[in-house]
Design a protein around this motif. Sequence first.
Motif, PDB file in Angstrom:
ATOM      1  N   THR A  70      10.042  90.049  26.433  1.00 30.48           N
ATOM      2  CA  THR A  70       9.255  90.417  25.248  1.00 30.48           C
ATOM      3  C   THR A  70       8.040  91.241  25.646  1.00 30.48           C
ATOM      4  OG1 THR A  70       9.954  88.409  24.096  1.00 30.48           O
ATOM      5  CG2 THR A  70       7.975  89.509  23.275  1.00 30.48           C
ATOM      6  N   ASP A  71       7.356  90.849  26.730  1.00 26.58           N
ATOM      7  CA  ASP A  71       6.192  91.601  27.198  1.00 26.58           C
ATOM      8  C   ASP A  71       6.575  93.033  27.564  1.00 26.58           C
ATOM      9  OD1 ASP A  71       4.729  89.242  26.964  1.00 26.58           O
ATOM     10  OD2 ASP A  71       5.153  88.659  29.041  1.00 26.58           O
TER      11      ASP A  71
ATOM     12  N   VAL B  13       7.170  95.048  24.373  1.00 23.61           N
ATOM     13  CA  VAL B  13       5.893  95.344  23.712  1.00 23.61           C
ATOM     14  C   VAL B  13       5.187  96.490  24.427  1.00 23.61           C
ATOM     15  CG1 VAL B  13       3.571  94.438  23.275  1.00 23.61           C
ATOM     16  CG2 VAL B  13       5.572  93.051  22.735  1.00 23.61           C
TER      17      VAL B  13
ATOM     18  N   SER C  79      -1.092  97.564  23.458  1.00 19.54           N
ATOM     19  CA  SER C  79      -0.050  96.784  22.783  1.00 19.54           C
ATOM     20  C   SER C  79       0.002  95.357  23.307  1.00 19.54           C
ATOM     21  CB  SER C  79       1.310  97.463  22.974  1.00 19.54           C
ATOM     22  OG  SER C  79       1.344  98.721  22.330  1.00 19.54           O
ATOM     23  N   LEU C  80      -0.088  95.173  24.624  1.00 20.42           N
ATOM     24  CA  LEU C  80      -0.035  93.822  25.191  1.00 20.42           C
ATOM     25  C   LEU C  80      -1.227  92.976  24.752  1.00 20.42           C
ATOM     26  CD1 LEU C  80       1.147  94.662  28.818  1.00 20.42           C
ATOM     27  CD2 LEU C  80       2.411  93.298  27.148  1.00 20.42           C
TER      28      LEU C  80
ATOM     29  N   HIS D 180      -0.884  91.917  21.264  1.00 22.69           N
ATOM     30  CA  HIS D 180       0.171  90.916  21.180  1.00 22.69           C
ATOM     31  C   HIS D 180      -0.330  89.532  21.601  1.00 22.69           C
ATOM     32  CE1 HIS D 180       4.209  89.214  21.309  1.00 22.69           C
ATOM     33  NE2 HIS D 180       4.032  88.870  22.586  1.00 22.69           N
ATOM     34  N   GLN D 181      -1.195  89.485  22.627  1.00 24.89           N
ATOM     35  CA  GLN D 181      -1.707  88.204  23.135  1.00 24.89           C
ATOM     36  C   GLN D 181      -3.135  88.406  23.634  1.00 24.89           C
ATOM     37  OE1 GLN D 181       1.273  85.880  25.107  1.00 24.89           O
ATOM     38  NE2 GLN D 181      -0.198  84.927  26.506  1.00 24.89           N
TER      39      GLN D 181
END
Length: 443
Positions: free
Chosen positions: A305-306, A309, A287-288, A291-292
């Motif tokens: 937010t991290d 996530v 997921s992380l 996300h980035q």
Amino acid sequence: MTTIPAALRGGPGPGLTPRRADPDRGRRALEFAVAAALCVAIGMRYPRYDDILFAAAASAIIAPLWLSTLRRYQGAATMLLLGLLAIVSGLLITGFAAGDHAVSSYLATMNSARIAGILLSVGALLWARSIIGTPRMASLYGLGMVFGLPFGASFETNPWKFGLSVPIAILLLGLSWWAGRRWLDIVLLIALSLISAANDSRSAAAMFLMAAAIVTMQRIPVARGRAHAWWALGRMAIVGYLVFLLAQAAILEGYLGTSTEQRSEAQIEASGSLILGGRPELGATVSLLFHQPGGYGSGSSPSMTDVLVAKSGMSSLGYDPNNGYVERYMFSPGFEVHSIIGDVWILFGVVGLVWLIITVGFALFGVSSRLTDRRISGLELYLGIRTVWDLFFSPLPSSLVTMTLFFAVVLVNRARATPPASRPTGDRPAGPPLPHTPLGSPS
């Protein structure tokens, strides 16, 4: 005139040649002593895996000795260059992330030092390997790990699993390799597997059992040559999968104890898989990174937010992340997703991931070459299996010591690729002999 016999005059006597002084004997003895002490010193940082500055500093001091050694080992110079670029990448990403993440100079220093510690330690160990041979280098490294136990090991709960198993395994398997007794490798690996199983160390028991199976299989003739090297790793993966199925069946049948059986059943029921149930951090990692994808930086602290996530990814595997573990361990104060690949990618970005993949690729090629030649030792197999496991399921900090030894042990020595009639034995280049010969020929 009376002739005095040569023996009485102190000469060599008839048929004997005078003994010439060896001007390099003292230098070789000093090299040997420094190499042996360095192996012990680097190994002693286990289990204090954050205390890497000493090993890095000791390796950096003798850098003029080992920098020229890197060209003898396939992939060593590439590993060093890409590793340095990964450190720079982690710092640059940290700078870009400073707008929406808190930044810590302590985290940046420690995370960078971990990669630097691997690079410097592997370079120093490769030099030691060229001086004293691989089995002796590995044995002394294991001895250092044992010496380091009183300074940081946890003996309060399950001392075998959390303190003793890794250093004892490396020391014993290193000595067995040094002695050149393959049957002893098999006996030790089976014994280590049984002890680990009895001490609720499921993954370690499977690793030792898999290594024992592959060492035993070396008696089966295998085609040699570069074209078959990667197929050897494929066979190794098949054996690993069969060992996993066997271990899972034994666990679920209760052969490893009721508590282990119940915990494993709960993990399978929650996620559908024993591995995913036992390592829910994989969900957070995926997921992380979605996300980035570019990473978060070696000095960045996680944002709220991290954390959210990561929790959503863990929830998708049937794991309840609202138990304090995520906030206290995984994201305090930095990122820790319980896998080397995840840690390196998050901290150092795509450049760090490329460094890791290429370095591990060179190491696995060394393993495959040893497999096709049927010369691989139990220690090499154990370190290889453990490193592959750690890539996906273990934190980078706690994997530093075994991963460093794995790279130093299995990188291919270019000199050994020459025809047998023209190459020197062991890792040491042609020249004056060692002060004394080891029990088993170095490789």
